[in-house]
Design an enzyme around this catalytic site. Sequence first.
Site, PDB file in Angstrom:
ATOM      1  CB  ALA A  61      77.421  14.021  63.949  1.00 48.32           C
ATOM      2  NE  ARG A  64      88.840  26.683  54.058  1.00 47.14           N
ATOM      3  CZ  ARG A  64      87.700  26.367  53.470  1.00 47.14           C
ATOM      4  NH1 ARG A  64      87.569  25.227  52.855  1.00 47.14           N
ATOM      5  NH2 ARG A  64      86.677  27.175  53.507  1.00 47.14           N
ATOM      6  CB  ALA A  86      79.241  18.118  62.750  1.00 43.48           C
ATOM      7  CG  ASN A  99      77.151   8.282  69.315  1.00 44.68           C
ATOM      8  OD1 ASN A  99      76.192   7.525  69.439  1.00 44.68           O
ATOM      9  ND2 ASN A  99      77.246   9.431  69.965  1.00 44.68           N
ATOM     10  CG  HIS A 137      87.205   1.874  43.269  1.00 42.83           C
ATOM     11  ND1 HIS A 137      87.158   0.513  43.053  1.00 42.83           N
ATOM     12  CD2 HIS A 137      86.265   2.140  44.212  1.00 42.83           C
ATOM     13  CE1 HIS A 137      86.224  -0.016  43.810  1.00 42.83           C
ATOM     14  NE2 HIS A 137      85.670   0.942  44.532  1.00 42.83           N
TER      15      HIS A 137
END
Length: 193
Positions: A144, A182, A162, A89, A119
Amino acid sequence: MDLEAFLDHLNSGRPVQGGGEAHLFMHGVSQQALRLTAEINSGYHQPEELRDLFSQLIGKPVDGSFAFFPPFYTDCGKNIHIGKNVFVNMGCKFQDQGGIFIGDGALIGHNVVLATLNHAKSPSDRASMIPAPIHIGKNVWIGANATILPGVTIGDGAIVAAGAVVAGDVPENTIVGGVPARVIRPLSEEELQ
């Protein structure tokens, strides 16, 4: 260095030294990705055109069942692997240097971030990056604004709620959510039908 050697380096999991050969090559690949994503994200394109542009971005053809809604962002593109019947999406950001593998039938929600680079922890080496792949199983649904971090495997049939930040592997047929994510619960027999 060529693209094949670059991908071999990334897929080996070896660090990408800041300022090193792989790092410099990565900058050139990024410029290609930025050009193609700018084209993808500018104006309206028919679904076939989008699949063609996405195939150019990842360097291999995608299945005719693949669909996505722009805008879409990546700074590499060449280490994305997409199954059949996958939908991505709007607003997704794929940092795919470490490898992103998306299984058949996966649904990726709005603004999902898939990040495959960390990093180095040492401040004196912070410009170096450590790649680790993300594996998304078959029929996974990522909600989302979720973020999936380097090295995570999401099992077949799982649901990522989401806004979740997923830092560890997700068992198949479970629902995960939260920061850090979790397991909330397994999917019921009824839900698995």
